[in-house]
Design an enzyme around this catalytic site. Structure first.
Site, mmCIF file in Angstrom:
data_model
loop_
_atom_site.group_PDB
_atom_site.id
_atom_site.type_symbol
_atom_site.label_atom_id
_atom_site.label_comp_id
_atom_site.label_asym_id
_atom_site.label_seq_id
_atom_site.Cartn_x
_atom_site.Cartn_y
_atom_site.Cartn_z
ATOM 1 N N ASP A 23 -50.780 -23.280 38.563
ATOM 2 C CA ASP A 23 -51.136 -22.415 37.665
ATOM 3 C C ASP A 23 -49.808 -21.671 37.065
ATOM 4 O O ASP A 23 -48.830 -21.361 37.868
ATOM 5 C CB ASP A 23 -52.115 -21.237 38.195
ATOM 6 C CG ASP A 23 -52.690 -20.336 37.051
ATOM 7 O OD1 ASP A 23 -52.779 -21.022 35.823
ATOM 8 O OD2 ASP A 23 -53.192 -19.306 37.275
ATOM 9 N N THR A 25 -49.643 -18.845 35.413
ATOM 10 C CA THR A 25 -49.318 -17.276 35.669
ATOM 11 C C THR A 25 -49.257 -17.306 37.018
ATOM 12 O O THR A 25 -50.235 -17.425 37.702
ATOM 13 C CB THR A 25 -50.516 -16.649 35.015
ATOM 14 O OG1 THR A 25 -50.700 -16.816 33.642
ATOM 15 C CG2 THR A 25 -50.480 -15.055 35.412
ATOM 16 N N ASP A 256 -53.919 -17.852 41.897
ATOM 17 C CA ASP A 256 -54.008 -16.566 42.434
ATOM 18 C C ASP A 256 -55.155 -15.699 41.955
ATOM 19 O O ASP A 256 -55.343 -14.631 42.339
ATOM 20 C CB ASP A 256 -52.725 -15.745 41.875
ATOM 21 C CG ASP A 256 -52.635 -15.679 40.636
ATOM 22 O OD1 ASP A 256 -53.345 -16.195 39.780
ATOM 23 O OD2 ASP A 256 -51.696 -14.966 40.164
#
Length: 332
Positions: A23, A25, A256
């Site tokens: 991912d 971010t 996350d």
């Protein structure tokens, strides 16, 4: 190495990984968004800032975007009504402010039919690695489901992502070890590709907007053809990981957020950041306690040491067994 191993077998799995899905971010970037500027689209910038501040504080989001914007746009004295919190599926949030619906979100989802000049301006900002949000308003009330009719664009909200300083070295390690990197994000595809290119992801010029992929078959076909995926929904993330596994790859997934959980559970090895959501940490095989992706090469090498020791031990026992068998035959 500040890495919590929640499933011991995951270290061996990670040592055999040949595709790493990340991912953007929190992995390539630090996850710390910073407000760059507000670009009014022909209207009064102060009025746009007032509407944006009212909508942000009415919704009261705890996501990274809201945390980056709220200090710059204080809550004005106005009457707030119904609110729609941000959703990773619909890519926007909204609120009723003084009998007006104010929407903030991804431009393609907030206003699918927009002027060509506005599309070009958004593409120019995104190609520079900026994250661009569209602020729009409608005189109609905010419905329970979907967007209100008659939305008009007010301003572009531009934010920047900070690339992790250790990202380039870590990605170079995986590339040297023959691990293919796939960047899967819910942000704009052009923005994600620009950030991936700056971070050093190989093949970052091969990107696709997942919202244009209709059907599971198209998504499976794109899984092997592209290296960067933008505007990906949580369900599409899971399908991408599954498609790669069905092609015979051993897949690791980093994430996350709550929207990463389906893909984390689908992957052979899942990696979460300690700064992420509690749910993501609970389902992950590995948790990076210092949120530092640079510790991953050491974890991979530890897993390979374990596999190497098992191979040497197996070779030793096989040799001993053959020797004992032959000695028994000779003795008989």
């Amino acid at each position: 190495r500040n890495t919590l191993v929640q499933s011991l077998y995951s270290m061996e799995d990670l040592a055999r990984v040949d595709v790493l899905c990340e991912d953007k971010t929190g992995t390539l970037t630090s996850g710390n968004l910073s407000f760059d500027h507000l670009e009014a689209l022909g209207g009064d910038e102060a009025q746009c800032a007032r509407r944006l501040g009212a909508a942000l504080h009415a919704v009261g989001g705890s996501d990274a975007t809201s945390r980056a914007l709220m200090p710059h746009f204080p809550a004005p004295d106005c009457r707030a009504g119904r609110t729609a919190p941000f959703s990773s599926a619909r890519k926007w949030s909204g609120a009723e402010i003084d009998d007006e619906a104010v929407i903030l979100g991804a431009p393609q989802f907030v206003l699918p039919e927009m002027a060509e000049a506005l599309k070009r301006r958004i593409a120019d900002l995104a190609s520079g690695g900026m994250r661009v949000l569209l602020l729009a308003a409608s005189s109609c009330p905010l419905p329970e489901e979907g967007l209100p009719p008659g939305l008009a664009p007010l301003a572009l909200v531009v934010l920047t992502d900070e690339i992790r300083p250790e990202a380039g070295e870590t990605l170079a390690f995986f590339a040297h070890e023959g691990v293919e990197i796939k960047v899967i994000s819910g942000d704009d595809a052009l923005t994600v590709a620009s950030v991936a290119q700056r971070a050093g992801v190989r093949g970052a010029d091969r990107f696709v907007d997942a919202s244009t992929l209709s059907g599971e078959a198209a998504l499976r076909d794109a899984a092997s053809r592209y290296a960067v995926f933008g505007r990906v929904t949580p369900q599409q993330k899971r399908l991408l990981v599954r498609a790669l596994k069905e092609e015979g790859h051993t897949v690791a997934m980093t994430g996350d957020g709550v929207n990463d959980i389906p893909a984390l559970k689908e992957a052979d090895c899942s990696i979460a950041m300690a700064s992420g959501s509690d749910a993501a940490r609970h389902v992950a095989s590995l948790v990076l306690l210092d949120c530092n992706f640079a510790s991953m090469p050491e974890v991979v090498m530890e897993g390979r040491r374990v596999i190497g020791n098992l191979r040497r031990s197996a070779s030793l026992f096989l040799t001993k067994t053959v020797f004992s068998f032959l000695l028994s035959i000779l003795s008989l």
